[in-house]
Structures are given as structure tokens and as C-alpha cells.
Design an enzyme around this catalytic site. Structure first.
Site, PDB file in Angstrom:
ATOM      1  N   PHE A  14       0.837  -1.211   0.000  1.00 59.50           N
ATOM      2  CA  PHE A  14       0.000   0.000   0.000  1.00 59.50           C
ATOM      3  C   PHE A  14       0.873   1.262   0.000  1.00 59.50           C
ATOM      4  O   PHE A  14       0.850   2.059  -0.955  1.00 59.50           O
ATOM      5  CB  PHE A  14      -0.930  -0.083   1.225  1.00 59.50           C
ATOM      6  CG  PHE A  14      -1.539   1.210   1.660  1.00 59.50           C
ATOM      7  CD1 PHE A  14      -2.155   2.054   0.748  1.00 59.50           C
ATOM      8  CD2 PHE A  14      -1.514   1.574   3.007  1.00 59.50           C
ATOM      9  CE1 PHE A  14      -2.734   3.250   1.173  1.00 59.50           C
ATOM     10  CE2 PHE A  14      -2.091   2.754   3.436  1.00 59.50           C
ATOM     11  CZ  PHE A  14      -2.695   3.599   2.515  1.00 59.50           C
ATOM     12  N   GLY A 105      22.451  -4.171   5.305  1.00 64.42           N
ATOM     13  CA  GLY A 105      23.656  -4.738   4.695  1.00 64.42           C
ATOM     14  C   GLY A 105      23.814  -4.270   3.254  1.00 64.42           C
ATOM     15  O   GLY A 105      24.917  -3.941   2.797  1.00 64.42           O
ATOM     16  N   TYR A 148       4.727  -7.294  16.023  1.00 65.25           N
ATOM     17  CA  TYR A 148       4.950  -6.140  15.136  1.00 65.25           C
ATOM     18  C   TYR A 148       5.699  -5.039  15.891  1.00 65.25           C
ATOM     19  O   TYR A 148       6.700  -4.506  15.411  1.00 65.25           O
ATOM     20  CB  TYR A 148       3.600  -5.621  14.630  1.00 65.25           C
ATOM     21  CG  TYR A 148       3.692  -4.507  13.614  1.00 65.25           C
ATOM     22  CD1 TYR A 148       4.300  -4.710  12.380  1.00 65.25           C
ATOM     23  CD2 TYR A 148       3.128  -3.259  13.881  1.00 65.25           C
ATOM     24  CE1 TYR A 148       4.360  -3.680  11.444  1.00 65.25           C
ATOM     25  CE2 TYR A 148       3.192  -2.237  12.946  1.00 65.25           C
ATOM     26  CZ  TYR A 148       3.800  -2.451  11.734  1.00 65.25           C
ATOM     27  OH  TYR A 148       3.863  -1.445  10.801  1.00 65.25           O
ATOM     28  N   LYS A 152       9.588  -3.780  15.046  1.00 63.20           N
ATOM     29  CA  LYS A 152       9.909  -2.416  14.607  1.00 63.20           C
ATOM     30  C   LYS A 152      10.824  -1.715  15.610  1.00 63.20           C
ATOM     31  O   LYS A 152      11.661  -0.894  15.232  1.00 63.20           O
ATOM     32  CB  LYS A 152       8.619  -1.617  14.403  1.00 63.20           C
ATOM     33  CG  LYS A 152       7.811  -2.044  13.185  1.00 63.20           C
ATOM     34  CD  LYS A 152       8.529  -1.737  11.865  1.00 63.20           C
ATOM     35  CE  LYS A 152       7.626  -1.975  10.677  1.00 63.20           C
ATOM     36  NZ  LYS A 152       8.296  -1.749   9.388  1.00 63.20           N
TER      37      LYS A 152
END
Ligand code: UDP
Length: 317
Positions: A14, A105, A148, A152
Site C-alpha cells: 500500500f 547490509g 509487530y 519495529k
């Protein structure tokens, strides 16, 4: 943005796909990496023939080698709806941890700047209101939303570690509730649920008593803030959201009025750890970026209703 090459993980999702559109329109070359677990080719199909666009189907939680030079790695990949938190708990934990590590990375190898899409969920069920970036949050690490929230929080942590240790030029945004076209109809989040229920004449499912509040930002306002932050060398988190706060019940009323729907409201149990209030303190973004949301909720909802109404018509035909 012209002549920049930008990798967007989650670019078929989205928010990622709206970001890809904007960056391409500003002259950048965009490489989207997405494993399509919640993203969709439909969101990017209009870009596939563009010579400045490339799609790589890949799960960024696994290593990835990119041949081209890159100016930016923008890490937007992650399922992000509360219904995903149960269905995709481990992929969410992986993409926030291993995925962020892999994306960092790539940025390190390419000497590229790194942009992390973090979330207001790092504040959990906040004890400070509205939430400034200096607030450390109130997260239940083992609750259903913890997968979640903690992924984060880890993502922010490793991003700052790479900044300090490897001198990578990083940006971190904390995205507050965002809505608009290209959300999944079955995404489970409140704006798409209410709109789709109203359009189909089904009951609007208000969880709890609907007294919990949120502040909803239209997706183009978010993208505008993201692009502005790319140009400012500021490495600490920046909240991006619309401070206009209202309750879930008020949202149901707005959607019913806008769609002229005859649907009723059905009350369902409040999910565990559902934050009671959420509103961004956007002082930092206003001062740093000269940014603030422009799209009023009525205008944004109207565009989103139109999008879902067209989708439903296509399904019926
Ligand atoms: N919610 C609701 N009905 C729904 C979906 C969500 O009442 O059909 C509520 C949910 O309990 C929460 C708010 O709406 O308080 C926003 O939920 P959403 O899933 O959109 O995102 P969140 O802000 O919780 O991450």
C-alpha cells in the site's frame, strides 16, 4: 530525485507502491523488492513497462544481492495490519529483524542512505498523549501486537547501531494510522473494514464501545513527508501522521454518512492490547520539514470510498 537509484522493499504494498509512483514521477529509478505476501502486483502493474522501474520478487528476510549501484535503500516491507499479527507473526518478526539487517547490509555495501519505515506501534498503548518521538512507549512484548511492535523497535535499534557503527546515513519515520487507495479490502484495518461494510450494506463492526481514538492520515500526505525527509540529514525518528484525532465510533458515523449507507453498527469485543488513544505530536516534522498533512479526513475518505466502490463494481461484473 533525478538520476538516483532507489531500492524499496515492500514496494508492491500500500504505502511502498505510492512511494514508488512519486519517486518515479520525480525522475528516480526504482527497484521494488517484494515477496507479495501482503503486497500485490496490481499496485505496481502500471509501472512494469517503465524503463526506470524494476521488480524483484524476493523475501527480504533472506539475503539478496543487487548488481546495480544504489543511492537509497528504503525498507518498507512488513505486514502491518492487526489481523496479520496473528496470521503472520513469525514473518513479521523476521522482516523487522532479519529483513532490516539484510536491507542495512545492502545499504552498507552500496554506500547508500537507508530509510526505515517504523510505526506509531513502537509507543504501544501510550501513557503519554499525544506521542512525541522522545516517548519510549508502553509495549507488551508477549502480547498479540508484540510481534509487530517489537520487530519495529528492534528495526529502529539496529538502524541506529548501523548509523553509529558504520556511519550510514539513516532516516527513521514512525508512521501513524494511514489510509487510502490500494489498501487491501480484506486488510482488517478499520478504515477499509468500515468502507467495505458500508458499501456492501453489512453491519459496521465497531470493536469495544468505539470510544478508542485514532488519528488518520491520507497516504499522499505521508509520501510527501517521506520525500521531504530524504533531503534533510536528520537521523533520529520523526513522527508522520495527522494530529486530527477522533473515536472509532465517530469514524463509523462519518463513513455511514459519506456512503449514504443504511448499514447498522454491530459491537464486537475489543482486541487484546488495543491502544486506547493515539495521536502524533508532529512538532518535529513541522519544524524539520516544513510539513504538515493537507488532506482533510472528508476528502481522503471520499477518495478511498471511490477506490473501493470501483473495486467492488469490478468484482460484481
Ligand atoms: N476497529 C474496529 N472495527 C474494525 C477494525 C478495527 O472498531 O472492524 C478498531 C480497532 O479496535 C482499533 C481501531 O479501530 O481500536 C484502529 O484499528 P486498525 O486495525 O485500523 O489499526 P490500529 O490502529 O489498531 O493498528
Amino acid at each position: 530525485m533525478s538520476s538516483k537509484t532507489i531500492l524499496i522493499t515492500g514496494g508492491a504494498g500500500f504505502i511502498g507502491s505510492h512511494l514508488a509512483d512519486t519517486l518515479i514521477s520525480e525522475g528516480a529509478r526504482v527497484i521494488v523488492v517484494d515477496n507479495l505476501v501482503t503486497g500485490s502486483m496490481k499496485n505496481i502493474e502500471h509501472l512494469l513497462d517503465n524503463p526506470n522501474f524494476k521488480f524483484i520478487e524476493h523475501n527480504i528476510s533472506e539475503k539478496l544481492h543487487i548488481e546495480e549501484d544504489l543511492d537509497w535503500v528504503m525498507h518498507f516491507a512488513s505486514p502491518a495490519s492487526p489481523i496479520d499479527f496473528q496470521k503472520l507473526a513469525i514473518p513479521i518478526l523476521k522482516v523487522g529483524s532479519l529483513g532490516t539487517h539484510n536491507a542495512l547490509g545492502i545499504a552498507k555495501e552500496k554506500k547508500a542512505s537507508f530509510f526505515l519505515a517504523s510505526t506509531s506501534e513502537v509507543y504501544g498503548d501510550p501513557l503519554v498523549h499525544p506521542q512525541p518521538e522522545t516517548y519510549w512507549g508502553n509495549v507488551n512484548p508477549i502480547g498479540p501486537r508484540g510481534v509487530y511492535d517489537e520487530s519495529k523497535r528492534f528495526a529502529e535499534s539496529i538502524t541506529m547501531a548501523y548509523h553509529r557503527e558504520h556511519d550510514i546515513d539513516v532516516r527513521i519515520i514512525r508512521i501513524f494510522n494511514t489510509y487510502g487507495p490500494r489498501m487491501r479490502a480484506d486488510d482488517g484495518r478499520v478504515v477499509c473494514n468500515f468502507i467495505n461494510q458500508a458499501l456492501k450494506g453489512q453491519d459496521l463492526t465497531v470493536y469495544g464501545e468505539g470510544k478508542q481514538s485514532r488519528s488518520f492520515q491520507y497516504v499522499t500526505d505521508l509520501v510527501d513527508g517521506i520525500v521531504k525527509l530524504m533531503d534533510v540529514k536528520y537521523h533520529l525518528p520523526v513522527n508522520l501522521g495527522n494530529p486530527y484525532e477522533f473515536t472509532v465510533y465517530e469514524l463509523a458515523e462519518k463513513v455511514l454518512a459519506m456512503t449514504k449507507s443504511k448499514s447498522n453498527i454491530a459491537y464486537e469485543p475489543l482486541p487484546e492490547d488495543d491502544p486506547k488513544r493515539r495521536r502524533p505530536d508532529i512538532t518535529r516534522a513541522v519544524e524539520l520539514l516544513n510539513w504538515e498533512p493537507k488532506i482533510a479526513v472528508e476528502e481522503g475518505l471520499e477518495k478511498t470510498v471511490k477506490y473501493f466502490a470501483e473495486k467492488l463494481e469490478l468484482e460484481v461484473v
